[in-house]
Structures are given as C-alpha cells and as structure tokens.
Design an enzyme around this catalytic site. Structure first.
Site, PDB file in Angstrom:
ATOM      1  N   ASP A 105       0.852  -1.185   0.000  1.00  0.00           N
ATOM      2  CA  ASP A 105       0.000   0.000   0.000  1.00  0.00           C
ATOM      3  C   ASP A 105       0.892   1.241   0.000  1.00  0.00           C
ATOM      4  OD1 ASP A 105      -2.376   1.413   0.024  1.00  0.00           O
ATOM      5  OD2 ASP A 105      -2.632   1.323   2.198  1.00  0.00           O
ATOM      6  N   GLU A 106       0.372   2.353  -0.469  1.00  0.00           N
ATOM      7  CA  GLU A 106       1.100   3.629  -0.498  1.00  0.00           C
ATOM      8  C   GLU A 106       2.458   3.468  -1.189  1.00  0.00           C
ATOM      9  OE1 GLU A 106      -0.513   6.195   0.420  1.00  0.00           O
ATOM     10  OE2 GLU A 106      -1.857   5.687   2.068  1.00  0.00           O
ATOM     11  N   ALA A 107       2.466   2.730  -2.288  1.00  0.00           N
ATOM     12  CA  ALA A 107       3.726   2.380  -2.962  1.00  0.00           C
ATOM     13  C   ALA A 107       4.445   3.591  -3.551  1.00  0.00           C
ATOM     14  CB  ALA A 107       3.465   1.353  -4.058  1.00  0.00           C
ATOM     15  N   CYS A 128     -10.011  16.433 -12.232  1.00  0.00           N
ATOM     16  CA  CYS A 128      -9.545  16.159 -13.592  1.00  0.00           C
ATOM     17  C   CYS A 128      -8.498  17.226 -13.931  1.00  0.00           C
ATOM     18  CB  CYS A 128     -10.712  16.203 -14.573  1.00  0.00           C
ATOM     19  SG  CYS A 128     -11.357  17.862 -14.839  1.00  0.00           S
ATOM     20  N   CYS A 162     -16.797  17.401 -11.691  1.00  0.00           N
ATOM     21  CA  CYS A 162     -17.414  17.795 -12.966  1.00  0.00           C
ATOM     22  C   CYS A 162     -17.849  16.583 -13.793  1.00  0.00           C
ATOM     23  CB  CYS A 162     -16.434  18.644 -13.771  1.00  0.00           C
ATOM     24  SG  CYS A 162     -15.105  17.681 -14.511  1.00  0.00           S
TER      25      CYS A 162
HETATM   26 ZN   LIG Z   1     -13.150  18.244 -13.394  1.00  0.00          ZN
END
Ligand SMILES: [Zn+2]
Length: 200
Positions: free
Chosen positions: A85-87, A181, A145
C-alpha cells in the site's frame, strides 16, 4: 511466472479496499498474502484503513533504507503474494528490489499507490513502477465535474495550497485532499504545466 503489478490512481479511488479484498481472497483460498507499506505514511500508522470502514494492521512497515529483497528472503520466503500500500513512497531502489523478488523468487507483487503528488509531479516509487511494472492498471475515480480525476489537490483548513513538501507532516493545520480532472486541477491551483517545464 510471477509479475510486478502497479495499480495507480488519485486519492480516494478505493485502492485500500482492493488490497483488503485481495488479501481476504488469498487467505480464504488457504494461501498466504502479506501487506506491507512504507513507514513514511503516518496517517494510519500501522493500519491500513479503507474509506468504507474496513481496516487491518499491516504485516510490515518498510523503512526507507530497508532492502525489501533481503527482508523477504529472510522473513517471508514462503508467501504467495506481497501487497504494497502507499507504494508511491517507496524509493526507486526498493521498486527494483520488488522486481528482483518477482523474477528471482517468483512471488507476485501488487503495488497500489498515487501516480502524482499535489503539484502534479510523480512520486519516486510510482514513477519507477510506471517504468518497469509488468502490468499497469489505472483505478479510476471521478472529478466533481464528471470527468476522470487524475490529480490530487491539497487543502489546508479548506483552502487550496500549491506550495509545500510532497509528503505532508500533520501539524496544527488541517490538511485534506480532493481529486480533480486536469482542467479542474488547473483551475483550482492555477497550475500551468508548460510554465513549470520552462522553469525546470
Ligand atoms: Zn473536473
């Protein structure tokens, strides 16, 4: 033949849930999987905690100077699967050691981690994994969004920040993250990728 896997995504994409599920499945089949994570991540200490509430103590916390290959040979030579985990917080050298484990010991290694930090830059561990892992799988999550979230935005006391260390040490300020994004990441952080390249 065993493989080195890297499952990467933004924060809150369900990576820890997948690790716990995977470990459970192996155990149910009578096989032995271990969960490791770099000790640099202090938020859950020795536990990994998924967002849907499941948690488990990790089998081993990896120090940044640890030779993971030597560790596995001496302590965990008979395991069927290694989950990390958390590599993103592994060093490049440690990712190379994981590849040695896969190739020389024939033990599959599944690494889970973030692709980039809150500035949109790769972590050493994830960058090396993206370079050499046999199999890359993106774990997708969604921006507000509706587009695919690829970036992590850091907030301190609810305000977006763009400066600071890539690994935040919890102090008196309340650090949180949200995912975005590319378009929303640029809007929120006023981040211009091209500007950054010119100044490097
Ligand atoms: Zn976005």
């Amino acid at each position: 033949m065993a493989k080195l896997y890297f499952f990467y995504g933004a924060m809150n994409s369900g990576k820890t849930t997948r690790i716990l599920q995977c470990e459970y499945n192996y155990t149910e089949e009578g096989m032995h999987a271990i969960i490791m994570k770099p000790s640099i991540d202090t938020k859950g200490n020795e536990k990994i905690v998924s967002r849907i509430g499941a948690s488990k103590k990790v089998d081993y916390l990896i120090d940044k100077d640890e030779n993971i290959f030597d560790l596995i040979v001496s302590e965990y030579g008979n395991v069927d699967l290694i989950l990390v985990d958390e590599a993103q917080f592994l060093t490049r050298r440690q990712v190379n050691q994981l590849m040695d484990i896969v190739v020389d010991l024939d033990i599959p290694v599944m690494c889970y981690g973030l692709r980039t930090d809150f500035k949109g830059n790769g972590f050493p561990g994830s960058t090396r994994l993206l370079e050499i892992a046999h199999e890359l799988t993106e774990i997708k999550t969604i921006c507000k969004c509706g587009k695919k979230a690829m970036f992590n935005v850091r907030l301190i006391d609810g305000k977006v920040v763009t400066e600071g260390e890539s690994v935040a040490i919890d102090g008196k300020n309340k650090i949180s993250y949200t995912v975005a994004c590319c378009k929303c990441f640029r809007l929120k952080t006023n981040h211009k990728f091209d500007y950054e390249e010119k100044n490097n």
